[in-house]
Write an enzyme that holds these catalytic residues in place. Structure first.
Site, PDB file in Angstrom:
ATOM      1  N   PRO A 179     -22.301  -7.609  38.897  1.00 17.42           N
ATOM      2  CA  PRO A 179     -22.096  -6.264  37.767  1.00 17.42           C
ATOM      3  C   PRO A 179     -21.312  -5.636  38.711  1.00 17.42           C
ATOM      4  O   PRO A 179     -21.462  -5.687  40.027  1.00 17.42           O
ATOM      5  CB  PRO A 179     -23.767  -5.702  37.222  1.00 17.42           C
ATOM      6  N   HIS A 180     -20.104  -4.773  37.998  1.00 18.42           N
ATOM      7  CA  HIS A 180     -20.069  -4.426  38.404  1.00 18.42           C
ATOM      8  C   HIS A 180     -18.941  -3.496  37.853  1.00 18.42           C
ATOM      9  O   HIS A 180     -18.727  -3.058  36.447  1.00 18.42           O
ATOM     10  CB  HIS A 180     -18.925  -4.509  39.938  1.00 18.42           C
TER      11      HIS A 180
END
Length: 152
Positions: A62-63
């Protein structure tokens, strides 16, 4: 980008969102990301999930956009038991994930560079096994520090 205080082993989150909140909260406490970071990651995951099935391993990265980041850093967690994350390849599918790398990259070109370096890690089954078996953040740090996960 690799900080020992952001390495966690054998976590047992209730679900993916609570894990992202935990890891992102640690990043925020340490001043690496803005208060807007965690909500932005969670919102981005709804439209662009980051679960990857790498054969024997499920990994999530995730980012979100760099505007939510003060300083580039990774928060990495191995899980006591896999959790379900929607697939990056086919969002209608879920992936059983046992390694999560929450990525905060401030450099505009850094995200692509870091993803490239992480893909090398994902293809190194021996290193993934070592990470999965690690019993301390020190052990994780020793394994990961060999991979040069800095954005240059």
């Amino acid at each position: 980008m690799l900080k020992k205080e952001l390495l966690f082993y054998k976590l047992a989150p209730d679900d993916y969102e609570s894990l992202v909140r935990f890891l992102g909260g640690k990043m925020e406490e340490l001043g690496y990301v803005k208060a807007s970071y965690v909500p932005a990651v969670i919102e981005r995951e709804k439209g662009f999930p980051t679960g990857l099935n790498m054969g024997d391993y499920g990994i999530a990265i995730p980012h979100t956009d760099r505007e939510h980041v003060h300083q580039s850093v990774l928060a990495i967690a191995t899980l006591a038991k896999p959790i379900q994350v929607h697939s990056m390849i086919d969002p209608s599918q879920v992936v059983e994930v046992s390694l999560v790398i929450l990525m905060a990259v401030e450099d505009p070109d850094g995200q692509v560079k870091m993803l490239s370096k992480l893909m090398g890690l994902f293809q190194d089954v021996e290193t993934l096994k070592q990470l999965e078996l690690s019993n301390s953040s020190d052990e994780m740090y020793q394994i990961l520090s060999k991979l040069e996960l800095e954005v240059v």
